[in-house]
Design a protein around this motif. Structure first.
Motif, short mmCIF file in Angstrom:
data_model
loop_
_atom_site.label_atom_id
_atom_site.label_comp_id
_atom_site.label_asym_id
_atom_site.label_seq_id
_atom_site.Cartn_x
_atom_site.Cartn_y
_atom_site.Cartn_z
N ASP A 83 0.77 -1.23 0.00
CA ASP A 83 0.00 0.00 0.00
C ASP A 83 0.81 1.29 0.00
O ASP A 83 0.24 2.37 0.07
CB ASP A 83 -0.96 -0.02 1.19
CG ASP A 83 -1.99 -1.13 1.07
OD1 ASP A 83 -2.58 -1.26 -0.02
OD2 ASP A 83 -2.18 -1.89 2.04
N ARG A 120 -0.62 -3.04 -4.59
CA ARG A 120 -1.95 -3.67 -4.56
C ARG A 120 -2.73 -3.32 -5.83
O ARG A 120 -3.40 -4.18 -6.41
CB ARG A 120 -2.73 -3.21 -3.32
CG ARG A 120 -4.00 -4.03 -3.08
CD ARG A 120 -4.82 -3.45 -1.93
NE ARG A 120 -4.09 -3.41 -0.67
CZ ARG A 120 -4.04 -4.40 0.20
NH1 ARG A 120 -4.69 -5.54 -0.04
NH2 ARG A 120 -3.37 -4.26 1.33
N SER A 124 -3.84 -6.16 -8.77
CA SER A 124 -5.29 -6.37 -8.95
C SER A 124 -5.83 -5.69 -10.21
O SER A 124 -7.04 -5.66 -10.42
CB SER A 124 -6.05 -5.85 -7.73
OG SER A 124 -5.83 -4.46 -7.55
N LEU A 293 -4.50 -13.98 1.85
CA LEU A 293 -4.64 -12.65 1.28
C LEU A 293 -4.65 -12.70 -0.24
O LEU A 293 -5.39 -11.96 -0.90
CB LEU A 293 -3.50 -11.75 1.77
CG LEU A 293 -3.48 -10.30 1.26
CD1 LEU A 293 -4.75 -9.56 1.67
CD2 LEU A 293 -2.24 -9.58 1.79
N THR A 296 -8.02 -13.24 -1.48
CA THR A 296 -9.03 -12.33 -0.95
C THR A 296 -9.41 -11.29 -2.00
O THR A 296 -8.52 -10.70 -2.63
CB THR A 296 -8.48 -11.61 0.31
OG1 THR A 296 -8.20 -12.59 1.32
CG2 THR A 296 -9.50 -10.62 0.85
N GLN A 298 -10.03 -7.97 -3.91
CA GLN A 298 -9.29 -6.72 -3.73
C GLN A 298 -9.97 -5.49 -4.31
O GLN A 298 -9.55 -4.38 -4.05
CB GLN A 298 -7.91 -6.86 -4.40
CG GLN A 298 -7.04 -7.97 -3.84
CD GLN A 298 -6.59 -7.70 -2.41
OE1 GLN A 298 -6.24 -6.58 -2.06
NE2 GLN A 298 -6.60 -8.73 -1.58
N GLY A 332 -8.27 -11.24 -7.05
CA GLY A 332 -7.38 -11.37 -5.91
C GLY A 332 -6.07 -10.65 -6.18
O GLY A 332 -6.03 -9.61 -6.81
N LEU A 333 -4.97 -11.24 -5.73
CA LEU A 333 -3.66 -10.68 -6.01
C LEU A 333 -2.93 -11.47 -7.10
O LEU A 333 -1.77 -11.19 -7.38
CB LEU A 333 -2.82 -10.63 -4.73
CG LEU A 333 -3.34 -9.67 -3.66
CD1 LEU A 333 -2.53 -9.82 -2.38
CD2 LEU A 333 -3.29 -8.22 -4.15
#
Length: 406
Positions: A83, A120, A124, A293, A296, A298, A332-333
């Motif tokens: 981030d 991030r 994404s 993560l 997850t 995003q 996600g990532l």
């Protein structure tokens, strides 16, 4: 012979595809499927020897998953942050404008971006970047500047078109993960291939991957050629065109393109998918909390809306996993995330993606299964191949569930 295998054999016999390699494996390796169909070339005088699981293919955007994994390894080590703005390592991105339109003279209208771009956002595809030839505004931008950026061997030149929205506000496919690869290089002082070899390929026992075939003549000897579908006949023909992994002189590009540049055999790439599937248990390539993560969602609400709108187009949906349209998707990532159970067996949370030459992969943590359809056919999103991909994936779930009495 299974029904889907017969469909593939028929498609090959009718020259609707040159062939394909199929792989699937579960968490502990108690269920495996690996089979090759067809030949390496349809070119008259070409090497028409059979495809095998060790045949080398340009895997294109399948590279993105590996780059994303490596980026998250550096996040774990504290060398990168998800981030923080990326400008400290890639200052060139700080001045990228957003293109908002084209004036009456054909000149692009551009404004500065104000939201800092982060890793991030890059992983994404919510950074605002795209590929210059897949969005109307950047196509017009390239035309105005008389630019064929794709002919360049340098990443910064090749992916230099303006952004199309503020970071974090929407979703669009593009060069974001290529820049994540550059971020890895500048954070470590290594080329992406060097880092990937040490931190991903070697731990998984992978030897047959590279970003430059000129460095691996042993792999070049085993490479399948790319075919294309003739628009009039619907049949396969040899595609003699400069591909994105080539520069203007059809040589290897200078940069390691983290979003599209790798070559690999299917039997090697499936090791990456299985490693991602099992790292929440063995932490071989990522720590458990990182894997959680990784899977997850995003995207912002604007990103979710944009992604799902784009997937209403049939060809685009075929190119992006061919999943059921009634299921909401997120990102996600490392890939597209299903937000519901698919009809073919994929469960909620499954990650899918692939590569330009009609390659498709899935990684289903809940079911404990991953799979890979590998081919070398363009254009992407081919409807006939999409049917075969879906039949293969559904058959893998059916056989796997039978084996475990589900």
């Amino acid at each position: 012979m299974a029904d889907f295998e017969q469909l593939i054999e028929t498609a090959i016999a009718e020259n609707e595809i040159p062939g394909c390699v199929l792989n699937a494996v579960n968490r502990d390796g108690s269920f495996t499927y690996s089979k090759a169909f067809g030949k390496r070339s349809v070119r008259e005088g070409g090497d028409q020897s059979p495809l095998t699981p060790s045949t080398i293919m340009w895997i294109a955007s399948c590279t993105k998953l590996m780059t994303s994994i490596c980026a998250m390894q550096l996040v774990e080590r504290g060398l990168l942050s998800l981030d923080e703005p990326v400008y400290k390592l890639i200052p060139e991105l700080k001045d990228f404008p957003i293109i908002t339109g084209i004036d009456e003279s054909g000149k692009p209208i551009e404004i500065p971006h104000t939201t800092p771009m982060t890793l991030r956002h890059l992983l994404s595809h919510s950074s605002g970047m795209t590929y210059d030839q897949i969005h109307p505004l950047t196509i017009a931008w390239a035309k105005y500047h008389g630019q064929d950026a794709g002919a360049s061997g340098d990443l910064l030149t090749r992916f230099s078109c303006p952004m199309i929205f503020e970071p974090g506000t929407s979703w669009f496919y593009g060069a974001s993960v290529d820049y994540a690869g550059l971020l890895i290089e500048r954070a470590t002082g290594e080329t992406l291939e060097e880092f990937m070899k040490t931190n991903l390929w070697e731990p998984l026992g992978i030897k047959n991957m590279t970003f430059a075939m000129s460095r691996r003549p042993d792999l070049k000897e085993r490479q399948a050629e790319i075919s294309e579908r003739d628009e009039k006949t619907g049949k396969m023909r040899f595609m003699d065109a400069r591909q994105p992994y080539m520069d203007a002189n059809r040589q290897d590009v200078k940069s390691c393109m983290g979003g599209q540049g790798a070559f690999a055999s299917p039997e090697e790439y499936i090791k990456v998918l299985q490693a991602l599937l099992t790292s929440d248990e063995n932490e071989k390539i990522l720590k458990k909390e990182t894997v959680d993560l990784f899977f997850t969602p995003q995207l912002s609400p604007g990103g979710v809306a944009a992604l799902n709108m784009i997937l209403t187009d049939e060809t685009t949906n075929n190119a992006m996993g061919g999943t059921a349209k009634h299921i909401e998707k997120n990102w996600g990532l490392g890939g597209l995330l299903l937000q519901g159970d698919d009809d073919d067996g994929k469960t909620t949370g499954t990650m899918v993606w692939g590569g330009l030459p009609n390659i498709a992969w899935f990684c289903d943590r809940k079911a404990g299964l991953c799979g890979l359809y590998s081919g070398q056919v363009l254009p992407t999103g081919d409807a006939k191949i999409a049917v075969l991909q879906r039949k293969f994936e559904a058959a893998m779930y059916e056989q796997y569930n039978k084996n475990r009495n589900v």
